[in-house]
Write a protein that holds these residues in place. Structure first.
Motif, PDB file in Angstrom:
ATOM      1  N   GLY A 242       0.867  -1.180   0.000  1.00 46.86           N
ATOM      2  CA  GLY A 242       0.000   0.000   0.000  1.00 46.86           C
ATOM      3  C   GLY A 242       0.898   1.221   0.000  1.00 46.86           C
ATOM      4  O   GLY A 242       1.500   1.555   1.023  1.00 46.86           O
ATOM      5  N   ALA A 243       1.035   1.843  -1.179  1.00 48.52           N
ATOM      6  CA  ALA A 243       1.949   2.998  -1.296  1.00 48.52           C
ATOM      7  C   ALA A 243       1.159   4.301  -1.335  1.00 48.52           C
ATOM      8  O   ALA A 243       1.512   5.249  -2.025  1.00 48.52           O
ATOM      9  N   GLY A 244       0.043   4.326  -0.608  1.00 45.86           N
ATOM     10  CA  GLY A 244      -0.768   5.541  -0.524  1.00 45.86           C
ATOM     11  C   GLY A 244      -0.127   6.536   0.437  1.00 45.86           C
ATOM     12  O   GLY A 244       1.099   6.551   0.605  1.00 45.86           O
ATOM     13  N   MET A 245      -0.961   7.343   1.077  1.00 44.12           N
ATOM     14  CA  MET A 245      -0.434   8.413   1.941  1.00 44.12           C
ATOM     15  C   MET A 245       0.390   7.840   3.108  1.00 44.12           C
ATOM     16  O   MET A 245       1.506   8.279   3.360  1.00 44.12           O
ATOM     17  N   THR A 246      -0.163   6.859   3.797  1.00 45.12           N
ATOM     18  CA  THR A 246       0.550   6.312   4.952  1.00 45.12           C
ATOM     19  C   THR A 246       1.776   5.514   4.529  1.00 45.12           C
ATOM     20  O   THR A 246       2.856   5.652   5.109  1.00 45.12           O
ATOM     21  N   GLY A 247       1.610   4.670   3.506  1.00 44.80           N
ATOM     22  CA  GLY A 247       2.712   3.823   3.059  1.00 44.80           C
ATOM     23  C   GLY A 247       3.894   4.644   2.551  1.00 44.80           C
ATOM     24  O   GLY A 247       5.051   4.408   2.929  1.00 44.80           O
TER      25      GLY A 247
ATOM     26  N   LEU B 293       8.153  -0.589  -2.177  1.00 43.51           N
ATOM     27  CA  LEU B 293       6.767  -0.132  -2.103  1.00 43.51           C
ATOM     28  C   LEU B 293       5.938  -0.957  -3.080  1.00 43.51           C
ATOM     29  O   LEU B 293       6.309  -1.068  -4.257  1.00 43.51           O
ATOM     30  N   VAL B 294       4.837  -1.527  -2.614  1.00 44.13           N
ATOM     31  CA  VAL B 294       3.965  -2.298  -3.511  1.00 44.13           C
ATOM     32  C   VAL B 294       2.555  -1.725  -3.450  1.00 44.13           C
ATOM     33  O   VAL B 294       2.048  -1.422  -2.363  1.00 44.13           O
ATOM     34  N   ASP B 295       1.955  -1.580  -4.631  1.00 42.65           N
ATOM     35  CA  ASP B 295       0.563  -1.102  -4.675  1.00 42.65           C
ATOM     36  C   ASP B 295      -0.098  -1.698  -5.917  1.00 42.65           C
ATOM     37  O   ASP B 295       0.588  -2.133  -6.840  1.00 42.65           O
TER      38      ASP B 295
ATOM     39  N   ASP C 101       4.117  -5.983  -8.039  1.00 45.45           N
ATOM     40  CA  ASP C 101       4.259  -7.435  -7.932  1.00 45.45           C
ATOM     41  C   ASP C 101       4.875  -7.813  -6.578  1.00 45.45           C
ATOM     42  O   ASP C 101       5.917  -7.283  -6.200  1.00 45.45           O
ATOM     43  N   TYR C 102       4.251  -8.756  -5.892  1.00 44.52           N
ATOM     44  CA  TYR C 102       4.760  -9.158  -4.574  1.00 44.52           C
ATOM     45  C   TYR C 102       6.149  -9.797  -4.622  1.00 44.52           C
ATOM     46  O   TYR C 102       6.844  -9.832  -3.617  1.00 44.52           O
ATOM     47  N   SER C 103       6.558 -10.284  -5.816  1.00 49.75           N
ATOM     48  CA  SER C 103       7.877 -10.936  -5.869  1.00 49.75           C
ATOM     49  C   SER C 103       8.993  -9.948  -5.527  1.00 49.75           C
ATOM     50  O   SER C 103      10.054 -10.365  -5.048  1.00 49.75           O
TER      51      SER C 103
ATOM     52  N   ILE D 206       1.894  -3.438   6.388  1.00 47.31           N
ATOM     53  CA  ILE D 206       0.676  -3.438   5.553  1.00 47.31           C
ATOM     54  C   ILE D 206      -0.178  -2.201   5.839  1.00 47.31           C
ATOM     55  O   ILE D 206      -0.687  -2.021   6.948  1.00 47.31           O
ATOM     56  N   THR D 207      -0.270  -1.350   4.819  1.00 41.14           N
ATOM     57  CA  THR D 207      -1.136  -0.155   4.913  1.00 41.14           C
ATOM     58  C   THR D 207      -2.188  -0.188   3.812  1.00 41.14           C
ATOM     59  O   THR D 207      -2.925   0.774   3.638  1.00 41.14           O
ATOM     60  N   ALA D 208      -2.218  -1.266   3.024  1.00 35.76           N
ATOM     61  CA  ALA D 208      -3.148  -1.333   1.889  1.00 35.76           C
ATOM     62  C   ALA D 208      -4.579  -1.407   2.386  1.00 35.76           C
ATOM     63  O   ALA D 208      -4.875  -2.056   3.375  1.00 35.76           O
ATOM     64  N   GLY D 209      -5.442  -0.730   1.670  1.00 34.80           N
ATOM     65  CA  GLY D 209      -6.847  -0.769   2.039  1.00 34.80           C
ATOM     66  C   GLY D 209      -7.583   0.343   1.337  1.00 34.80           C
ATOM     67  O   GLY D 209      -6.989   1.119   0.583  1.00 34.80           O
TER      68      GLY D 209
HETATM   69  N1  APR Z   1      -2.718  -4.359  -2.737  1.00 38.27           N
HETATM   70  C1  APR Z   1      -1.869  -3.330  -2.595  1.00 38.27           C
HETATM   71  N2  APR Z   1      -2.278  -2.051  -2.397  1.00 38.27           N
HETATM   72  C2  APR Z   1      -3.600  -1.837  -2.354  1.00 38.27           C
HETATM   73  C3  APR Z   1      -4.557  -2.864  -2.502  1.00 38.27           C
HETATM   74  C4  APR Z   1      -4.058  -4.175  -2.708  1.00 38.27           C
HETATM   75  N3  APR Z   1      -4.905  -5.214  -2.860  1.00 38.27           N
HETATM   76  N4  APR Z   1      -5.788  -2.321  -2.406  1.00 38.27           N
HETATM   77  C5  APR Z   1      -5.627  -1.000  -2.202  1.00 38.27           C
HETATM   78  N5  APR Z   1      -4.314  -0.692  -2.170  1.00 38.27           N
HETATM   79  C6  APR Z   1      -3.666   0.593  -2.010  1.00 38.27           C
HETATM   80  C7  APR Z   1      -4.391   1.723  -2.702  1.00 38.27           C
HETATM   81  O1  APR Z   1      -4.150   1.722  -4.097  1.00 38.27           O
HETATM   82  C8  APR Z   1      -3.768   2.935  -2.003  1.00 38.27           C
HETATM   83  O2  APR Z   1      -2.654   3.443  -2.705  1.00 38.27           O
HETATM   84  O3  APR Z   1      -3.629   0.975  -0.653  1.00 38.27           O
HETATM   85  C9  APR Z   1      -3.335   2.372  -0.634  1.00 38.27           C
HETATM   86  C10 APR Z   1      -4.033   3.040   0.544  1.00 38.27           C
HETATM   87  O4  APR Z   1      -3.594   4.349   0.572  1.00 38.27           O
HETATM   88  P1  APR Z   1      -4.543   5.606   0.884  1.00 38.27           P
HETATM   89  O5  APR Z   1      -5.848   5.424   0.182  1.00 38.27           O
HETATM   90  O6  APR Z   1      -3.737   6.836   0.623  1.00 38.27           O
HETATM   91  O7  APR Z   1      -4.855   5.450   2.420  1.00 38.27           O
HETATM   92  P2  APR Z   1      -3.914   5.812   3.672  1.00 38.27           P
HETATM   93  O8  APR Z   1      -4.245   7.172   4.153  1.00 38.27           O
HETATM   94  O9  APR Z   1      -2.503   5.492   3.342  1.00 38.27           O
HETATM   95  O10 APR Z   1      -4.449   4.778   4.749  1.00 38.27           O
HETATM   96  C11 APR Z   1      -4.227   3.391   4.596  1.00 38.27           C
HETATM   97  O11 APR Z   1      -3.892   2.965   6.922  1.00 38.27           O
HETATM   98  O12 APR Z   1      -4.028   4.330   8.769  1.00 38.27           O
HETATM   99  C12 APR Z   1      -4.694   3.405   7.983  1.00 38.27           C
HETATM  100  O13 APR Z   1      -7.035   4.023   8.210  1.00 38.27           O
HETATM  101  C13 APR Z   1      -5.945   3.980   7.349  1.00 38.27           C
HETATM  102  O14 APR Z   1      -6.800   1.844   6.669  1.00 38.27           O
HETATM  103  C14 APR Z   1      -6.152   3.012   6.227  1.00 38.27           C
HETATM  104  C15 APR Z   1      -4.720   2.657   5.808  1.00 38.27           C
END
Ligand code: APR
Length: 311
Positions: free
Chosen positions: A8-13, A30-32, A63-65, A75-78
């Motif tokens: 999960g390379a979003g804001m938190t990752g 970083l994986v997303d 890719d997880y590899s 893990i921050t993905a979601g």
């Molecule tokens: N595999 C990998 N990455 C994924 C997947 C997946 N199956 N599904 C979603 N993602 C990625 C999204 O593409 C996104 O880039 O997870 C990232 C989440 O990042 P943001 O939407 O920016 O969310 P963020 O603010 O980082 O929060 C992530 O951490 O603190 C907690 O409550 C927060 O549950 C949330 C998580």
């Protein structure tokens, strides 16, 4: 060099990668799922390393590899809750994402220690442990460091004392029922109750409990990421440097504090083995009552998970 993979390379990752790169103790992956995004963020951060003088390798991948042989998997993905989406829908979707991230990465890094950030935090950590079959030492949830840091920041704002002199302990589930332990919290050894008037301390406790919501309301889109990511970097550093650091984290309860088969925020010792010890405070009756209320809220989400997903 140690290796940390962030799923999960979003804001938190991405922010966790930033804090970690500055500390220069591990290469980063970083994986997303979004194509190009983790590669772009990874390369951008890598290009900052000459400026700050850190020799850290950073790559992004879909890719997880790419995560093979990681020492730590974060893990921050979601997904965030969208309009019209129920809590259960969110729980199910994030459980599927976190479950797959945990089991897939384990295939490439059989010795990794997991740090879970995706919310609902306690329940996602529970899921990751059950799905991977790993011992509790190797699946730890982030939350207590963050909640305690918020309280420390508010105490510093109120008193003008350095944050370094302020120790606060916020335990329990990562939600509105979290348990800020004012009796154990102190400023340079002086109990908070002796330093801060009762009404001001009550206000700090209330603001701490709503700390996540306060940021969400200000940001309008998304939730907090600087402080959660910094907390996660501290956990990874304590583990890889074998510091035996005592910090509040979400841990699997095996009778501690009278709780069983659930994740809950308690003081733990972090070292190269992951969760090395759980520290049990002696609680008074009021504190016990707060713990029970918080545990009931976490249990409810665990039960909801079990009704939605096979674990
Ligand atoms: N595999 C990998 N990455 C994924 C997947 C997946 N199956 N599904 C979603 N993602 C990625 C999204 O593409 C996104 O880039 O997870 C990232 C989440 O990042 P943001 O939407 O920016 O969310 P963020 O603010 O980082 O929060 C992530 O951490 O603190 C907690 O409550 C927060 O549950 C949330 C998580």
């Amino acid at each position: 060099m140690n290796k940390i993979s962030i799923i999960g390379a979003g804001m938190t990752g991405a922010t966790a990668a930033h804090w970690l790169a500055e500390r220069e103790f591990a290469d980063l992956v970083l994986v997303d799922v979004v194509e190009g995004m983790p590669q772009g963020k990874g390369l951008d951060l890598l290009e900052a390393m000459p400026v700050i003088g850190r020799d850290v390798n950073i790559v992004g991948s879909n890719d997880y590899s790419a995560t093979h042989d990681s020492d730590i998997i974060i893990i921050t993905a979601g997904i965030a809750r969208k309009p019209g989406m129920s809590r259960d829908d969110l729980l199910k979707t994030n459980a599927e994402i976190v479950g797959a991230a945990a089991t897939e990465t384990l295939k490439h890094s059989p010795n990794a220690i997991y740090i879970i950030l995706t919310n609902p935090l306690d329940t996602m950590a529970y899921l990751a442990m059950k799905k991977t079959g790993l011992p509790r030492e190797r699946v730890i949830g982030q939350a207590g460091i963050l909640d305690s840091a918020r309280m420390r920041a508010f105490v510093a704002m109120e008193t003008g004392v350095s944050v370094e002199n302020i120790d606060c302990y916020v335990l329990g589930g990562h939600g509105d029922e979290m348990v800020p332990l004012t009796r154990h919290s102190n400023i340079a050894g002086v109990p908070l109750k002796e330093y801060i008037p009762a009404d001001k301390l009550d206000a700090i406790v209330a603001r701490t409990r709503k700390g996540g919501g306060e940021i969400v309301n200000l940001l309008k889109t998304g939730s907090a990421y600087y402080a959660p990511a910094a907390a996660c970097a501290q956990m990874a550093e304590a583990i890889l440097k074998d510091k035996h650091l005592i910090v509040p984290c979400a841990a699997y309860m095996n009778g501690e504090y009278g709780l069983n088969d659930m994740y809950f925020g308690v003081p733990v010792m972090l070292g190269r083995g992951g969760l090395e010890r759980i520290i049990e405070y002696r609680l008074d009756d009021d504190e016990k009552a707060m713990f029970e209320k918080s545990a009931a809220a976490v249990k409810e989400t665990h039960e909801a998970l079990k009704s939605l997903v096979k674990i």
